[in-house]
Design an enzyme around this catalytic site. Structure first.
Site, short mmCIF file in Angstrom:
data_model
loop_
_atom_site.label_atom_id
_atom_site.label_comp_id
_atom_site.label_asym_id
_atom_site.label_seq_id
_atom_site.Cartn_x
_atom_site.Cartn_y
_atom_site.Cartn_z
N LYS A 195 0.91 -1.31 -0.10
CA LYS A 195 0.13 0.08 0.07
C LYS A 195 0.92 1.36 -0.02
CE LYS A 195 -2.13 2.92 2.67
NZ LYS A 195 -1.78 4.30 2.39
N GLY A 248 6.56 4.30 8.90
CA GLY A 248 5.58 5.44 9.30
C GLY A 248 5.78 6.04 10.52
N SER A 249 4.66 6.66 11.10
CA SER A 249 4.78 7.46 12.51
C SER A 249 4.62 6.30 13.61
CB SER A 249 3.57 8.38 12.66
OG SER A 249 2.47 7.59 12.40
N THR A 250 5.18 6.69 14.67
CA THR A 250 5.11 5.83 15.80
C THR A 250 3.64 5.41 16.35
OG1 THR A 250 7.33 6.37 16.54
CG2 THR A 250 5.74 5.65 18.11
N GLU A 251 2.84 6.55 16.08
CA GLU A 251 1.45 6.72 16.45
C GLU A 251 0.83 5.42 15.68
OE1 GLU A 251 -0.03 10.45 15.19
OE2 GLU A 251 -1.97 9.92 16.14
N GLY A 253 2.17 3.26 13.88
CA GLY A 253 2.75 1.93 14.11
C GLY A 253 2.24 1.30 15.15
N GLU A 270 9.28 0.20 11.05
CA GLU A 270 10.21 1.25 11.27
C GLU A 270 9.45 2.84 11.47
OE1 GLU A 270 12.43 3.80 10.22
OE2 GLU A 270 12.67 3.17 7.94
N CYS A 304 13.34 9.73 8.88
CA CYS A 304 13.04 9.56 10.18
C CYS A 304 14.44 9.45 10.87
CB CYS A 304 12.33 8.12 10.19
SG CYS A 304 13.24 6.95 8.87
N GLU A 402 9.19 14.39 17.48
CA GLU A 402 9.43 14.43 15.77
C GLU A 402 8.99 15.36 14.91
OE1 GLU A 402 8.64 10.90 13.60
OE2 GLU A 402 10.89 10.82 12.77
#
Ligand code: ADP
Length: 500
Positions: A195, A248-251, A253, A270, A304, A402
């Site tokens: 995606k 992508g973002s930790t959120e 993730g 990641e 990142c 970040e």
């Protein structure tokens, strides 16, 4: 549909591709979304619509997963010789290389990055990733294991493809992130649903054509365009998917991890970072200035692993801040396809607002602007000036969070104790990368060991190579991309024991 805005500097081929009726790749066919819906793709240098692409939703996800499932359970890809798989990967690399200029133009148009950077970095690194993984296809093997139980058994391991893999990627290096994900999974014999990021689908759609041309069997790679909630979430939750690999973002993730619990699919992530760059007084100051400026300003800070916390020893603080500020002020902002461009726009309006919001919050919290600031001075497009903030404190949002833009916090340190410096460098939720700038060999090695991050660069930053594992400690992720190590993301280990 609105009139499409294509930069007149792009080649006819690229303009034609951008203007085509875009299709996703599902089961070896180029198709529209089941709903017929499309969504706009923007040119970030102008804030105008470039083109429209299909909007995948649950039904498209289901079709793509069914195709990947069939291709894995019944198709030739996992069963063919590793050498044949390797040759196909090499062929993909050759085709991307053959179309290097077109890929670089698409990347620049869609993401905003300078064409000349995409041409020497994004696309060649993509080619190299496929070639490097083409080599690994023939070198995946198990071990013969001596048993403590004695000699009455013969035991060995098999390394088998993990199965159907969902790969969800971001917009900062659209083509390269696709390569980081696809190449190792293909080398291992997996089948894939990729995606693309909704902000930057064009190079991935062009890549889908290349994958088809390279002769991948139907369903081995399916490429979807769509949004996180509409397409990413059903993919991450899908019961027929064996593994999800996300960047992508930790959120997001954390959402992926939750979505994966239904069938306990394997997960690698990641995620974000707030990477420190540490300049010691014995560093080569010129190199440290150029290097730490590039650590944060490369790709407009949309990395990142961007060196967004710049710790500088007090003895050289003023000199380094002045130097990095000069570099920042000299950077020419322009559309990515303008030959004079050194920094393009940020990827989207949303990202632009977020980054400017951070600069403003830093100023409100008492930070001083040594270079840049919230106003870009460019009339249209999502441009943000490279910005250097001083007078910060560790509790400020700009130091903790970040930003994912060209904004660096320069922070002095006077500590003589190595432990105190290490503690500050490690004082973050993240642990993706760091750079250390010193001529002292012993200090360089000690820092490299002490910093809790997946990558430590010494006297350099942002050096990537297909052979180097990349990934995060702490909330920067699970697992590693690239290198031999990424193969673990896409393989299962089977132990076989035979009583003799
Ligand atoms: P950014 O905030 O930088 O856009 P995200 O982490 O939101 O980064 O997005 C990275 C990728 O994750 C994109 O392909 C996006 O569509 C996808 N994504 C976003 N939200 C979800 C979600 N809830 N589930 C799965 N994928 C998602």
């Amino acid at each position: 549909m609105a009139t499409l805005s294509i930069d007149p500097r792009v080649s006819g081929r690229t303009a034609d591709f951008v203007a085509t009726d875009h299709r996703m790749l599902i089961d070896g066919r180029f198709v529209t979304a089941a709903s017929g819906k499309t969504f706009p793709v923007y040119n970030p240098a102008a804030g105008e619509v470039l083109t429209y692409v299909p909007e995948a939703e649950t039904e498209d996800v289901n079709r793509a997963v069914a195709a990947a499932r069939r291709a894995f359970d019944e198709g030739p890809w996992p069963r063919m010789s590793p050498s044949e798989r390797g040759r196909t990967l090499w062929q993909i690399a050759d085709l991307i290389e053959k179309n290097l200029e077109e890929f670089a133009e698409l990347e620049s148009l869609d993401n905003g990055k300078p064409f000349k950077v995409a041409r020497v970095a994004d696309v060649p690194l993509t080619v190299d990733m496929f070639r490097y993984m083409a080599g690994w296809a023939t070198k995946i093997s198990g071990k013969t294991l001596p048993l403590s139980a004695g000699n009455d058994f013969h035991s060995y391991t098999l390394r088998e493809p993990i199965g159907v893999v969902a790969q969800i990627i971001p917009w900062n290096f659209p083509l390269l992130m696709a390569a980081w994900k696809l190449a190792p999974a293909l080398a291992c014999g997996c089948t894939i649903i990729l995606k693309l990021a909704e902000q930057t689908p064009l190079s991935g759609l062009r890549l889908a054509q290349v994958l088809d041309e390279a002769g991948l069997p139907p369903g081995v790679v399916n490429v979807l365009t769509g949004f996180g909630e509409g397409a990413g979430a059903p993919l991450a939750a899908h019961e027929q998917v064996d593994k999800v690999a996300f960047t992508g973002s930790t959120e997001v993730g954390k959402l992926i991890v939750q979505a994966a619990t239904g069938n306990l699919k394997k997960v690698t992530l990641e995620l974000g970072g707030k990477s420190p760059a540490l300049v010691f007084p014995d560093a080569r100051i010129d190199a440290a200035i150029r290097g730490t400026a590039s650590a944060i300003f490369f790709n407009h800070g949309q990395c990142c692993c961007a060196g967004s916390r710049l710790y500088i020893h007090e003895k050289v603080f003023d000199e380094v801040v002045e130097g990095v500020s000069h570099v920042a002020e000299d950077i020419k902002l322009a559309p990515g396809l303008d030959p004079s461009c050194q920094m393009g726009p940020l990827v989207s309006d949303e990202q632009y607002r977020k980054v400017v919001g951070y600069i403003e919050s830093g100023i409100t919290d008492g930070a001083k602007v040594a270079a840049g600031g919230p106003a870009s001075g460019v009339e249209r497009g999502y441009f943000v000036r490279p910005t250097v903030l001083t007078n910060t404190n560790p509790r400020m949002k700009v130091v903790q969070e970040e930003i994912f833009g060209p904004v660096v916090c320069a922070i002095p340190f006077s500590d003589k104790e190595l432990d105190a410096i290490v503690k500050r460098a490690n004082d973050t939720l993240y642990g993706l990368a760091a750079s250390v700038w010193t001529q002292n060999l012993s200090l360089a090695h000690k820092m490299s060991r002490a910093i809790r991050a997946g990558t430590v660069w010494v006297n350099c930053h942002n050096v990537f190579d297909a052979s180097l594992p990349f990934g995060g400690y702490k909330q920067s992720g699970w697992g590693r991309e690239m290198g031999e190590e990424v193969l673990n993301n896409y393989l299962e280990t089977k132990a076989v024991t035979i009583a003799l």
